[in-house]
Write a protein that holds these residues in place. Structure first.
Motif, PDB file in Angstrom:
ATOM      1  N   THR A 192      50.572  41.240  45.332  1.00  0.00           N
ATOM      2  CA  THR A 192      51.007  39.839  45.337  1.00  0.00           C
ATOM      3  C   THR A 192      49.839  38.877  45.243  1.00  0.00           C
ATOM      4  OG1 THR A 192      50.887  39.670  47.730  1.00  0.00           O
ATOM      5  CG2 THR A 192      52.994  40.375  46.779  1.00  0.00           C
ATOM      6  N   GLY A 193      48.631  39.356  45.408  1.00  0.00           N
ATOM      7  CA  GLY A 193      47.469  38.471  45.444  1.00  0.00           C
ATOM      8  C   GLY A 193      47.127  38.025  46.849  1.00  0.00           C
TER       9      GLY A 193
ATOM     10  N   ASP B  94      47.914  49.815  36.104  1.00  0.00           N
ATOM     11  CA  ASP B  94      47.595  48.466  36.555  1.00  0.00           C
ATOM     12  C   ASP B  94      48.763  47.504  36.368  1.00  0.00           C
ATOM     13  OD1 ASP B  94      45.938  46.597  37.743  1.00  0.00           O
ATOM     14  OD2 ASP B  94      44.960  46.017  35.877  1.00  0.00           O
ATOM     15  N   ARG B  95      48.844  46.570  37.276  1.00  0.00           N
ATOM     16  CA  ARG B  95      49.745  45.416  37.180  1.00  0.00           C
ATOM     17  C   ARG B  95      48.922  44.187  37.526  1.00  0.00           C
ATOM     18  NH1 ARG B  95      55.066  46.237  36.308  1.00  0.00           N
ATOM     19  NH2 ARG B  95      55.565  48.453  36.184  1.00  0.00           N
ATOM     20  N   HIS B  96      49.146  43.129  36.799  1.00  0.00           N
ATOM     21  CA  HIS B  96      48.326  41.931  36.925  1.00  0.00           C
ATOM     22  C   HIS B  96      48.611  41.199  38.230  1.00  0.00           C
ATOM     23  CE1 HIS B  96      48.850  42.951  32.666  1.00  0.00           C
ATOM     24  NE2 HIS B  96      47.569  42.685  32.614  1.00  0.00           N
ATOM     25  N   ASN B  97      47.618  40.503  38.715  1.00  0.00           N
ATOM     26  CA  ASN B  97      47.757  39.693  39.907  1.00  0.00           C
ATOM     27  C   ASN B  97      48.639  38.488  39.574  1.00  0.00           C
ATOM     28  OD1 ASN B  97      47.192  37.610  41.887  1.00  0.00           O
ATOM     29  ND2 ASN B  97      45.478  38.872  42.565  1.00  0.00           N
TER      30      ASN B  97
ATOM     31  N   VAL C 236      42.167  34.600  39.392  1.00  0.00           N
ATOM     32  CA  VAL C 236      40.949  33.811  39.163  1.00  0.00           C
ATOM     33  C   VAL C 236      40.465  33.176  40.466  1.00  0.00           C
ATOM     34  CG1 VAL C 236      39.957  31.856  37.927  1.00  0.00           C
ATOM     35  CG2 VAL C 236      41.564  33.373  36.767  1.00  0.00           C
ATOM     36  N   CYS C 237      41.367  32.553  41.190  1.00  0.00           N
ATOM     37  CA  CYS C 237      40.994  31.872  42.434  1.00  0.00           C
ATOM     38  C   CYS C 237      40.952  32.849  43.600  1.00  0.00           C
ATOM     39  CB  CYS C 237      41.996  30.767  42.756  1.00  0.00           C
ATOM     40  SG  CYS C 237      41.977  29.423  41.563  1.00  0.00           S
TER      41      CYS C 237
ATOM     42  N   ILE D 168      42.058  36.177  52.158  1.00  0.00           N
ATOM     43  CA  ILE D 168      43.523  36.132  52.216  1.00  0.00           C
ATOM     44  C   ILE D 168      44.126  36.052  50.814  1.00  0.00           C
ATOM     45  CG2 ILE D 168      43.719  33.629  52.559  1.00  0.00           C
ATOM     46  CD1 ILE D 168      45.804  36.200  54.453  1.00  0.00           C
ATOM     47  N   ARG D 169      43.513  35.288  49.915  1.00  0.00           N
ATOM     48  CA  ARG D 169      43.904  35.287  48.495  1.00  0.00           C
ATOM     49  C   ARG D 169      42.780  36.001  47.759  1.00  0.00           C
ATOM     50  NH1 ARG D 169      45.576  30.060  44.706  1.00  0.00           N
ATOM     51  NH2 ARG D 169      45.659  31.196  42.738  1.00  0.00           N
ATOM     52  N   HIS D 170      43.048  37.247  47.364  1.00  0.00           N
ATOM     53  CA  HIS D 170      41.952  38.129  46.968  1.00  0.00           C
ATOM     54  C   HIS D 170      41.660  38.177  45.481  1.00  0.00           C
ATOM     55  CE1 HIS D 170      44.966  41.051  45.706  1.00  0.00           C
ATOM     56  NE2 HIS D 170      45.527  40.962  46.892  1.00  0.00           N
ATOM     57  N   GLY D 171      42.558  37.808  44.607  1.00  0.00           N
ATOM     58  CA  GLY D 171      42.265  37.767  43.180  1.00  0.00           C
ATOM     59  C   GLY D 171      42.251  39.098  42.455  1.00  0.00           C
TER      60      GLY D 171
END
Length: 196
Positions: A112-113, A141-144, A149-150, A171-174
């Protein structure tokens, strides 16, 4: 232009599974191609590998256990007759007997990012089991979904690790699932390959 997942890449080129042997799939109901073909069907129909075992993360293989922190039971997958082992049960990591008919663990889960999401720690548990029992791990792989990016928030403190926070990431890992796998595996050292 559409982004393809690792599962879509496998569907386009099934021969990439030619050295995977007997496969276990770690997935849930979100593990589908762009045309909504389930990951279990893609692997089961692939003549280059043999699907022998299924694993489900938190909320279950079909994601029907929605209550937070409720463990899932092991089950049988009706379409294939294969065992489904819950990795959110009495164990969070595949046991040796669960991998007795497995050469390769194929992981197709969505991140989930956000650090406090258990699927990436299920991936880490699979990497540890693969290292221990000499199995290969393939991450499709599955995209974030947050863009990748952030990066925001504090990194996890080393003395507060748990199943909802195991690695020192913000917490928001990218990270995408394959990137998380490579990062975790720099410590675990399992036999890992990714399909992006």
């Amino acid at each position: 232009m559409s982004l393809l997942t690792g599962l879509d890449q496998l569907l386009k080129d099934p021969q990439m599974a030619s050295d995977w042997g007997r496969c276990a799939l770690v997935s849930n109901q979100a593990s589908v191609t762009k045309d909504f073909v389930p990951a279990w069907k893609v692997l089961n129909d692939n003549s280059f590998c043999k699907l022998t075992t299924l694993f489900g993360p938190q909320h279950g293989f079909e994601s029907t256990v929605q209550e937070n922190m409720i463990e899932s039971d092991h089950a049988t997958h009706l379409p294939t007759g294969l065992a489904i082992y819950s990795l959110y049960s009495e164990t969070r990591e595949p046991k040796e007997e669960m991998l007795s008919d497995v050469d390769t663990l194929v992981v197709d889960l969505q991140v989930t990012g956000c650090r406090i999401y258990t699927y990436k720690y299920t991936l880490a548990a699979c990497l540890r089991a693969a290292k221990k029992y000499k199995k290969k791990v393939i991450v499709l792989d599955r995209h974030n979904p947050l863009g990748g990016v952030c990066v925001e928030g504090n990194a996890l403190e080393a003395d507060t690790k748990s199943f909802v926070g195991e690695f020192e990431i913000p917490i928001r890992h990218g990270l995408s699932m394959a990137e998380a796998a490579k990062f975790f595996n720099s410590e675990i050292k399992a036999d890992l390959d990714v399909v992006c």
